[in-house]
Design an enzyme around this catalytic site. Structure first.
Site, PDB file in Angstrom:
ATOM      1  N   ASP A 208       0.809  -1.208   0.000  1.00 53.26           N
ATOM      2  CA  ASP A 208       0.000   0.000   0.000  1.00 53.26           C
ATOM      3  C   ASP A 208       0.850   1.268   0.000  1.00 53.26           C
ATOM      4  OD1 ASP A 208      -2.330   1.559   0.320  1.00 53.26           O
ATOM      5  OD2 ASP A 208      -2.121   1.533   2.502  1.00 53.26           O
ATOM      6  N   GLU A 452       3.339  -8.380   7.311  1.00 52.84           N
ATOM      7  CA  GLU A 452       2.087  -9.021   6.898  1.00 52.84           C
ATOM      8  C   GLU A 452       2.215  -9.967   5.718  1.00 52.84           C
ATOM      9  OE1 GLU A 452      -0.876  -6.061   6.216  1.00 52.84           O
ATOM     10  OE2 GLU A 452      -0.835  -5.303   8.260  1.00 52.84           O
ATOM     11  N   TYR A 505      -6.821  -3.499  12.327  1.00 60.92           N
ATOM     12  CA  TYR A 505      -7.647  -2.372  11.880  1.00 60.92           C
ATOM     13  C   TYR A 505      -9.109  -2.627  12.222  1.00 60.92           C
ATOM     14  CZ  TYR A 505      -3.527  -0.422   9.709  1.00 60.92           C
ATOM     15  OH  TYR A 505      -2.293   0.142   9.519  1.00 60.92           O
ATOM     16  N   GLU A 541       0.784  -1.566  14.223  1.00 61.93           N
ATOM     17  CA  GLU A 541      -0.004  -0.651  13.380  1.00 61.93           C
ATOM     18  C   GLU A 541      -1.424  -0.632  13.893  1.00 61.93           C
ATOM     19  OE1 GLU A 541      -0.186  -1.300   9.119  1.00 61.93           O
ATOM     20  OE2 GLU A 541       1.944  -1.811   9.035  1.00 61.93           O
TER      21      GLU A 541
HETATM   22  C1  BDP Z   1      -1.465  -2.392   6.790  1.00 62.26           C
HETATM   23  C2  BDP Z   1      -0.183  -2.337   5.983  1.00 62.26           C
HETATM   24  C3  BDP Z   1       0.177  -0.896   5.583  1.00 62.26           C
HETATM   25  C4  BDP Z   1      -1.040  -0.213   5.023  1.00 62.26           C
HETATM   26  C5  BDP Z   1      -2.142  -0.203   6.084  1.00 62.26           C
HETATM   27  C6  BDP Z   1      -3.412   0.486   5.603  1.00 62.26           C
HETATM   28  O1  BDP Z   1       0.890  -2.889   6.712  1.00 62.26           O
HETATM   29  O2  BDP Z   1       1.234  -0.898   4.667  1.00 62.26           O
HETATM   30  O3  BDP Z   1      -0.795   1.070   4.545  1.00 62.26           O
HETATM   31  O4  BDP Z   1      -2.463  -1.542   6.339  1.00 62.26           O
HETATM   32  O5  BDP Z   1      -4.250  -0.206   5.042  1.00 62.26           O
HETATM   33  O6  BDP Z   1      -2.043  -3.642   6.754  1.00 62.26           O
HETATM   34  O7  BDP Z   1      -3.539   1.679   5.777  1.00 62.26           O
END
Ligand code: BDP
Length: 640
Positions: A208, A452, A505, A541
């Protein structure tokens, strides 16, 4: 990661033990520094440039563009180095170009470098993405696979062949990603002639961020004497008030030589000395290297001067290289990450090397601004998501006490064909190059071998076991992780990592808009990981996109309010687990950054707490308040 015993025993054992950093690569990759015996000449500025737009992208090789000035073989434009080429012009085909691009320029080499046969002249590229071939005066001097890491070639004899001519440097760079590159990608030809013109192809990638390309870091010429200090490795330890610096120096160029090592403190005062290619330096009243906000004097660096004299029958060669050295230890227990035997809590960010116009090109104003923002926020750490950052950035981390999780470009490994032998061999070489480059930075406290990957695929277990064991063998002083997102990893890579780094997320990619589920899902997730592996956990993250200036209350996705509320719901769980096994939180992302075009991205990823231009969104203020509170609660030195 030795645990201290009595000082004398420790010292003997430590000096006798196998040196923790074992490097299989030929030769070192010391950062070029000037000294009384070394000179550096930067070749940054404007280079001639042409993208090879021929259908097979091969015209440059067929017509041997490297044999003459690029301007003699066709039209050229001026291209700044360092910079990604993508955003420099108004031409969309160059922004999205896939294939070979060519750079060249001439350099006036100082006469003494040419006339003095005792001088080695080395051409070094800080990084170029992705595959590079370098010629000097039409002759190939090196090629290198992979962005983000330096490569170099000695060119002394070549430039001495035609001493009166300027030296012509040609660099061809290809950004194509395949199943076996790191990161991987695939080229897809669209063969339906009713929908696509002849030869139409696209580059697919499973990560991404925009695949910026070009010469991203400085190109330099530097000199060393013919007999020279090729590599230095240091490992540090301490007991009570005494520090130990164990060193190993490798010299190239033959001849018997004498090495003198002197350690000086920050003020240039003598601390300790030694001689020979390996040994130990004892530091009385040691000033340890501490992270920012963990000590009133963070980032303390000694200077280790390595002085070489080599004598042959006819000549004497003298070389000197000074390495900054921070004395600190890293240990990991089941529940804690210890720096200098004190628990360290990561309150930090994930970054990208990314900005307007320059793309991924090295840029001092941006770097210094980012450090100022990080310190303002109360950040004590970051992860080099998703590739190694410039050495100058790590040097700043050393000086400012910013702790780094150093990640290789193992991102987007999602296709089963990218787990084969060729991919693994290349991934191992990248780890060799990364450890060789960054092993001496006190700020680097952990290696991350991937982000990932599709670890649920059958070959992944062998792949990551091999990769992690290899990295641990390269450097026994630092823990190793790979960053995971799936629960499937609990049965695969989990057993091999020292620290579990998980991305999640919740209420963003899943259960969209449902902030109320975060506490339950996050806490179940942590408990499961910990129950299974008994390893400390970092939230590597988490975040939500926020379009700056978009507001809605009650919060809705993509507003600044939603980003704030999502972060807050994560923080509540972090605070519950913090005194158990939870050792850190790294927001995704420090700043908005460019991605490929697609329906999930509105001119890039907007999960930054700063905009791409480094202006704060509301979340920056929320995080700032939290990080300074965390610094007060977790960062102060605990009593012995
Ligand atoms: C994570 C990835 C990261 C993405 C992020 C996203 O590690 O590179 O930019 O998601 O979706 O899974 O913002």
């Amino acid at each position: 990661m030795s645990v201290p015993g009595s000082f004398a025993v420790l010292r003997v054992l430590w000096l006798l033990s196998v040196f923790g950093t074992v490097l299989p690569l030929d030769g070192g990759m010391l950062f070029p520094r000037e000294s009384s015996f070394r000179e550096v000449k930067e070749l940054n500025g404007l280079w001639d440039f042409r993208a090879d737009g021929s259908p097979n992208r091969n015209e440059g090789f067929e017509k041997a563009w490297h044999k003459r000035r690029l301007a003699k073989t066709g039209p050229v434009i001026e291209m700044p180095v360092p910079a990604s080429y993508n955003d420099i012009t108004q031409d969309p085909t160059l922004r999205d170009f896939i294939g070979w691009v060519w750079y060249d320029r001439e350099v006036a080499v100082p006469a003494r470098w040419i006339s003095d046969e005792g001088t080695r002249v080395v051409l070094r590229v800080g990084s170029a993405h992705y595959y590079s071939i370098v010629w000097v005066n039409g002759e190939k001097v090196t090629e290198h696979e992979g962005g983000h890491l330096p490569f170099e070639a000695e060119i002394s004899s070549l430039i001495r062949r035609e001493p009166t001519k300027p030296c012509r440097i040609t660099i061809a760079v290809n950004n194509t990603l395949t199943l076996e590159t790191l990161p991987p990608g695939t080229i897809q030809y669209m063969n339906d002639s009713s929908r696509y013109p002849d030869g139409f192809f696209v580059q697919n990638m499973d990560f991404d961020f925009f695949n910026y390309a070009g010469i991203h870091r400085s190109v330099l010429l530097y000199t060393t004497p013919k007999v020279y200090v090729d590599d230095i490795s240091v490992e540090t330890n301490f007991m009570d008030y005494t520090g130990l610096v164990r060193y190993k120096v490798s010299v190239q160029g033959g001849f018997s030589n004498t090495l003198n090592i002197t350690l000086m403190d920050k003020d240039g005062h003598f601390v300790a000395s030694s001689s020979g290619s390996s040994g130990g330096l004892r530091v009385v009243d040691v000033k340890l290297w501490w992270p920012y906000l963990m000590h009133e004097n963070p980032g303390y660096l000694y200077s280790m001067k390595v002085h070489l004299i080599a004598v042959s029958e006819t000549s004497t060669y003298e070389d000197e290289y000074t390495l900054p050295v921070g004395i600190r230890t890293i240990n990991v227990t089941n529940t804690q990450f210890l720096i200098n035997n004190k628990p360290f809590y990561f309150h930090g960010v994930n970054k990208h090397e990314d900005s307007d116009i320059r793309g991924r090109g090295f840029d001092w104003p941006l770097i210094v601004k980012d450090f100022n923002l990080m310190k303002w926020l109360g950040v004590n750490s970051f992860r080099t998501s998703h590739y190694p950052y410039a050495e100058e950035i790590l040097q700043m981390c050393d000086r400012h006490g910013i702790v780094v999780i150093d990640e290789c470009p193992g991102v987007g490994i999602k296709d089963i064909r990218s787990f084969g032998n060729a991919s693994l061999s290349h991934h191992l070489v990248v780890m060799d190059e990364l450890v060789r480059r960054d092993k001496n930075h006190p700020s680097v406290v952990m290696w991350s071998v991937a982000n990932e990957p599709a670890s649920e695929m059958p070959p992944a277990e062998f792949y990551f076991k091999t990769l992690i064991e290899h990295t641990k063998a390269l450097d026994q002083t630092r823990p190793v992780t790979y960053v995971t997102i799936t629960e499937a990893d609990m049965d695969k890579g989990g057993p091999y990592v020292d620290v579990v780094c998980v991305n999640s997320y919740f209420a963003w990619y899943f259960d969209q808009g449902r902030l109320d589920i975060v506490p339950l899902q996050l806490s179940t997730h942590f408990e499961n990981w910990y129950r299974k592996y008994q390893r400390p956990i970092i939230q590597s993250e988490y975040g939500a996109d926020a379009v700056p200036g978009l507001h809605m209350d009650p919060p809705m996705m993509f507003t600044e309010e939603y980003q704030n509320a999502l972060l807050q719901s994560y923080h509540d769980v972090f605070d519950q687990k913090r005194n158990q096994y939870f050792i850190g939180e790294l927001i995704w992302n420090f700043a908005d950054f460019m991605t490929s075009q697609g329906i999930y991205r509105v001119v890039g990823n907007k999960k930054g707490i700063f905009t791409r231009q480094r202006q704060p969104k509301a979340a920056a203020f929320l995080l700032r308040k939290r990080y300074w509170r965390l610094a007060n609660e977790t960062g102060r030195l605990l009593p012995d």
